[in-house]
Design an enzyme around this catalytic site. Structure first.
Site, mmCIF file in Angstrom:
data_model
loop_
_atom_site.group_PDB
_atom_site.id
_atom_site.type_symbol
_atom_site.label_atom_id
_atom_site.label_comp_id
_atom_site.label_asym_id
_atom_site.label_seq_id
_atom_site.Cartn_x
_atom_site.Cartn_y
_atom_site.Cartn_z
ATOM 1 N N GLU A 1 -58.227 -34.587 -59.582
ATOM 2 C CA GLU A 1 -59.666 -34.781 -59.794
ATOM 3 C C GLU A 1 -60.349 -33.734 -58.927
ATOM 4 O O GLU A 1 -60.233 -33.774 -57.709
ATOM 5 C CB GLU A 1 -60.065 -36.207 -59.400
ATOM 6 C CG GLU A 1 -61.492 -36.551 -59.751
ATOM 7 C CD GLU A 1 -62.397 -36.450 -58.551
ATOM 8 O OE1 GLU A 1 -63.126 -35.433 -58.464
ATOM 9 O OE2 GLU A 1 -62.384 -37.357 -57.715
ATOM 10 N N CYS B 1 -68.159 -35.973 -56.030
ATOM 11 C CA CYS B 1 -67.594 -35.270 -57.185
ATOM 12 C C CYS B 1 -68.359 -35.608 -58.459
ATOM 13 O O CYS B 1 -68.294 -34.862 -59.436
ATOM 14 C CB CYS B 1 -66.123 -35.616 -57.342
ATOM 15 S SG CYS B 1 -65.790 -37.388 -57.385
#
Length: 678
Positions: free
Chosen positions: A255, A294
């Site tokens: 990720e 993120c």
């Protein structure tokens, strides 16, 4: 403090070469970190030899119970983590997302495991597949825990949640974990790990912590292991291409960079509820954790006709953000994690400014409350506006990992989709629109480029969990630039740590292997009705065959008038015969179910506490007046739920006088653990 690693079941203090870890608030040294005294081969060996067998001795249900106890323990002791969290630059609100959000993920996976996973180490994947005419040879897919370890390399922005959201599905699957937090905030991760270790809940070798560099740990991975990474694209490539990872086809979940977008629908006008929702959502996602998420909004896509209004409203909203020491009353956004990160963000802002104008934010001299702007990682919200989005390059490639976002004008929905796609894959996109056609067009155009789509309007915004909130039950990850991985997503997150295998054999063999009775396997006959037997006493395959019952025309007509279901197939002979599926008037499907229950139910009080559902119901052949039906009831699967009762899944088959199957379904009951309720 000297940060200690927790390896081979003991704490190893930072070595003499330990490097300082600075506070985000004032640059003062918070801790010293080094892992040079850690034997990484021994770390991997300890996880394999001690942690792995300990977890494999537990079932999915047992591990779910362990997660719940761990979550309860951390919840009881979390207060100590909040004070330390301030040093990362987090406000109290930011810390709640990290600390309480992480603990909540543990609770969520504990619940998922208890509800959805069996009391065994084997998970079934899909139905039984017949592979022979007589049914003596069948196949199915099963999933079993990897015979390996998980290495979790985490980012600095969520030192608690980032660890726990990976830890929960791994431990539930039965795979021990080695956690390597980012050094900038490892002191908070270490404090949480110390709470876990001190609880004594986890077996030896199940959890190890590396504070410092990863060393040669990846040299020791095998094809049974998994590496999960959160961080930059560049570091992801280094880890993914490590020789041992590549050679062994070690599972790799990433990720990483994500240029997430928020899109205002073409139907939304200034002053409307959706317009205000959009401004609030973008402002929040730019400033929570100082934009160090993120999932933070990086590109703000709005119709060209509306961009001036959005720019003005957003600038006004962001100008009210108070930047400073997160411990000071009135501060609403803390600093970046450190001076190095602030300089990196500034460089990326300059790259963006080659294509965008500055709308808001003093990059070089931010106003700071209660702190020295030169000593901490302080940066105000920075709002930019792209000059020519279609020709821009940096806008769709450069992620400034801080409170930075760029306004982007688009022409129509097709243009908005095209501009968003130029991010080459993102974790999440938000679309705010009242028009379902606009929402549908955006969703279809964006779905293949995103791990999650957040679609809101005035009806849903009040209860929305927000653009930037990964949830345990939904996938967190994204394609392309975002890494191509998936975390969380409920039980999907557990599958990363399981191996899918096709198994072929007799129904009896597969019943024994999977703890799930299959038709064709031996039936177990007992002298006592199974509804009189407690959960513990019931055996897989335990079966009763009921006496027959004839279904009369009077039964059908009574049921029709009693329930109000006078559908023509039950009441009109000519109309029913005209239907290609029926020979004439037929019994209601639910009448058949009612009669089936009447045939197999034991009416006296006993261990069966409740009937709470039917699964996989199919009506396979119509029942005509004067047909005779009978029922086979078999214990298919047992799953304990708590100290008092368990779930029993029964295989039910209704047949007619010719032995033909009329209906099949699975009955779910809750049964007391012993016969004491009888």
């Amino acid at each position: 403090m000297k940060l200690a690693s927790y390896a081979y079941s003991r704490w190893i203090d930072a070595a003499a070469d330990a490097q300082p870890v600075a506070s985000a608030i004032d640059g003062a040294t918070v801790a010293l970190a080094s892992s040079s005294d850690v034997d990484f081969a021994a770390v991997a060996q300890h996880a394999r030899q001690r942690g792995l067998p300990a977890l494999r001795r537990l079932t999915f249900q047992g591990r779910a119970g362990l997660l719940k106890k761990l979550a309860q323990h951390l919840s009881d002791h979390k207060a100590a983590l909040y004070d330390l969290s301030f040093q990362t630059g987090a406000t109290k609100r930011d810390s709640a997302i990290d600390i309480d959000g992480g603990i909540g993920t543990l609770f969520a996976y504990a619940g998922l495991g208890r509800r959805e996973l069996p009391d065994s180490n084997i998970l079934l994947d899909g139905p039984l597949l017949p592979l022979s005419r007589q049914g003596s040879f069948v196949g199915r897919h099963i999933e079993t825990p990897l015979d390996g370890i998980a290495i979790h390399v985490n980012a600095y922005n969520f030192p608690c949640w980032g660890m726990l959201e990976k830890l929960a599905p791994a431990l539930l699957a039965g795979v021990p974990c080695i956690v390597k937090p980012a050094t900038q905030t490892a002191y908070l991760t270490a404090a949480m790990v110390r709470l876990i270790v001190d609880s004594g809940l986890l077996p030896e070798g199940v959890l190890q912590l590396i504070c410092g560099r990863l060393g040669d740990l990846l040299d020791h991975v095998t094809g049974q292991d998994l590496v999960s990474f959160t961080g930059s694209l560049e570091t992801s490539l280094v880890l993914r291409n490590h020789p041992a990872v590549a050679r062994n086809a070690t599972r790799f979940v990433a990720e990483r960079d994500s240029l997430n977008a928020a899109i205002l629908g073409t139907d939304v006008a200034p002053g409307s509820p959706e317009f205000d929702i959009f401004i609030r959502e973008v402002a929040r996602e730019m400033t929570v954790k100082a934009g160090q998420k993120c999932t933070a909004v990086r590109r703000i896509l709005v119709p060209a006709a509306t961009i001036d209004a959005v720019s003005g409203a957003l600038a006004e909203k962001l100008s009210r953000v108070v930047v400073g020491d997160p411990r000071v009353e009135g501060v609403t956004m803390g600093p970046l994690v450190g001076l190095d990160q602030r300089e990196d963000v500034r460089r990326r802002i300059e790259a963006l400014r080659a294509e965008a104008d500055l709308v808001l934010g003093d990059i070089d001299n931010p106003a700071v409350k209660g702190a020295d702007a030169a000593r901490g990682g302080y940066l105000p919200p920075i709002l930019l506006r792209a000059r020519d989005p279609k020709q821009a390059a940096a806008l769709h490639q450069v992620e400034a990992f801080g409170p930075v976002a760029t306004l982007v004008a688009y022409d129509d929905v097709t243009d908005a989709v095209a501009l968003s796609r130029r991010g080459e894959g993102s974790l999440v996109a938000t679309a705010v629109t009242r028009d379902p056609e606009v929402a549908a067009e955006l969703a279809f155009g964006l779905a293949s480029y995103h791990g999650r789509l957040h679609l809101i309007d005035r009806d849903s915004a009040g209860e929305s969990t927000g653009h930037g909130s990964p949830l345990p039950g939904l996938v967190h990850g994204g394609p392309g630039r975002a890494g191509g991985g998936e975390e969380l997503g409920g039980i999907r997150g557990v599958h990363h740590y399981l191996q899918r295998t096709a198994v072929q054999g007799s129904p009896a063999l597969l019943t024994r292997l999977a703890g799930h009775w299959n038709k064709g396997a031996p039936e177990v006959a007992e002298n006592i009705h199974p509804f009189r037997r407690g959960f513990e006493a019931l055996a897989l395959g335990e079966t009763i065959h009921t006496r027959p019952r004839t279904v009369t025309l009077a039964d059908i007509e009574h049921f029709a008038h009693f329930t109000g279901d006078t559908f023509y197939a039950h009441m009109d002979e000519a109309a029913a015969k005209a239907n290609p599926f029926f020979p004439g008037r037929v019994a209601h499907g639910y009448l058949i179910l009612s009669f089936a229950a009447g045939l197999f139910v034991e009416p006296a009080p006993g261990p069966v506490l409740a009937n709470y559902g039917l699964d996989s119901l199919r009506f396979l052949k119509p029942v005509s007046p004067d047909d005779t039906i009978a029922v086979r009831l078999t214990v298919k699967q047992k799953s304990p739920r708590n100290a008092d009762y368990g779930e029993v899944r029964w295989d039910v088959e209704v047949t007619n006088q010719n032995g033909e199957t009329v209906a099949t379904y699975e009955l779910l009951t809750l049964n007391a653990l012993t016969e004491r309720a009888a």
